[in-house]
Design a protein around this motif. Structure first.
Motif, PDB file in Angstrom:
ATOM      1  N   SER A  61       0.840  -1.193   0.000  1.00 36.81           N
ATOM      2  CA  SER A  61       0.000   0.000   0.000  1.00 36.81           C
ATOM      3  C   SER A  61       0.874   1.242   0.000  1.00 36.81           C
ATOM      4  N   VAL A  62       0.310   2.319  -0.509  1.00 34.58           N
ATOM      5  CA  VAL A  62       0.997   3.606  -0.561  1.00 34.58           C
ATOM      6  C   VAL A  62       0.097   4.629   0.109  1.00 34.58           C
ATOM      7  N   ASP A  63       0.675   5.427   0.985  1.00 34.55           N
ATOM      8  CA  ASP A  63      -0.026   6.455   1.744  1.00 34.55           C
ATOM      9  C   ASP A  63       0.434   7.808   1.211  1.00 34.55           C
ATOM     10  N   GLY A 138       6.467   0.505  -4.973  1.00 35.37           N
ATOM     11  CA  GLY A 138       6.228  -0.922  -4.784  1.00 35.37           C
ATOM     12  C   GLY A 138       4.911  -1.427  -5.341  1.00 35.37           C
ATOM     13  N   LEU A 139       3.953  -0.537  -5.604  1.00 29.76           N
ATOM     14  CA  LEU A 139       2.712  -0.939  -6.274  1.00 29.76           C
ATOM     15  C   LEU A 139       3.000  -0.969  -7.773  1.00 29.76           C
ATOM     16  N   ILE A 140       2.749  -2.091  -8.403  1.00 32.79           N
ATOM     17  CA  ILE A 140       3.020  -2.218  -9.833  1.00 32.79           C
ATOM     18  C   ILE A 140       1.729  -2.571 -10.552  1.00 32.79           C
ATOM     19  N   GLU A 180      -4.082   0.664  -2.259  1.00 31.09           N
ATOM     20  CA  GLU A 180      -3.745  -0.687  -1.829  1.00 31.09           C
ATOM     21  C   GLU A 180      -3.877  -1.676  -2.973  1.00 31.09           C
ATOM     22  N   GLN A 181      -2.865  -2.554  -3.062  1.00 28.72           N
ATOM     23  CA  GLN A 181      -2.869  -3.562  -4.123  1.00 28.72           C
ATOM     24  C   GLN A 181      -3.082  -4.945  -3.551  1.00 28.72           C
TER      25      GLN A 181
END
Length: 181
Positions: A61-63, A138-140, A180-181
Motif C-alpha cells: 500500500s501507498v499512503d 512498490g505498487l506495480i 492498496e494492491q
C-alpha cells in the motif's frame, strides 16, 4: 437578495460536487469504472497529471498526504524513469504531457493525436498509448491505458482511473489517500 440566492446556489452545487468526490474516493473494487469528469475522451481515452509529494509505502500500500491545496501528488516510475503524478479520480485514464512521455521514449506523431479529450480547459486532441508498467513505491500495475496531451494542454501528469481501477482499493481518510494492491 439576488446575489445571495446565486451564492447559495453555487454553494449547494459545490457541496454536491464535494460529496460525490468524497464518495468516489471511498474504497473501490478493482473493477470499478470511472466517471469521466475531467477527461472524457471519445472512445475511452486516458488522462494524467503530475507533481511531487512524499508517499510512504508499507507492504503493498501507498499512503499519499494531501498538499496544502488539497491535492495528492506522488512520484512514480514508467519504464524505470521517474515521473510526478497528480492523483485524479475524475480522469478516466492516465494522462501524460509530451515532455514527460518523451523521457521514456513515447513520442507520438502528429497523426497519432486522433482522440478527442474534454478537459476543464476545453476540448483537445490526444494520442492514445498503452504503458507496459507504472510503479508507485512498490505498487506495480501493468498494461495501463494512457493518453499523451500537448504540453500546453496538460501541466501535470494525471494518475487516472486506468491505473486506480486496477488496484484492490483506494481510500481517503484523515487527509491522506491510501492506495492498496
Amino acid at each position: 437578495m439576488r446575489n445571495l440566492m446565486i451564492l447559495a446556489a453555487v454553494l449547494v452545487g459545490l457541496g454536491t460536487y464535494m460529496a460525490q468526490l468524497a464518495s468516489s474516493m471511498s474504497p473501490a473494487p478493482a473493477s470499478a469504472k470511472a466517471s469521466p469528469n475531467k477527461a472524457s475522451p471519445s472512445q475511452s481515452s486516458p488522462k494524467v497529471a503530475s507533481t511531487q509529494t512524499v508517499a510512504q509505502a508499507s507492504g503493498r500500500s501507498v499512503d499519499i498526504p494531501r498538499d496544502p491545496r488539497g491535492h495528492f501528488f506522488t512520484d512514480g516510475r514508467i519504464d524505470g524513469q521517474r515521473i510526478n503524478f497528480l492523483v485524479d479520480t475524475g480522469a478516466s485514464l492516465v494522462a501524460l504531457n509530451e515532455k514527460s512521455a518523451a523521457r521514456f521514449g513515447l513520442r507520438p506523431s502528429r497523426s497519432d493525436y486522433n482522440a478527442t479529450v474534454t478537459t476543464a480547459n476545453g476540448t483537445i486532441k490526444a494520442a492514445r498509448a498503452r504503458l507496459a508498467m507504472i510503479e508507485l513505491d512498490g505498487l506495480i500495475v501493468r498494461d495501463v491505458d494512457a493518453l499523451v496531451l500537448p504540453d500546453e494542454a496538460l501541466s501535470e501528469n494525471l494518475l487516472g482511473m486506468s491505473f486506480l481501477s486496477k488496484l484492490k482499493r483506494f481510500n481517503y481518510a484523515n487527509g491522506r489517500l491510501v492506495l492498496e494492491q
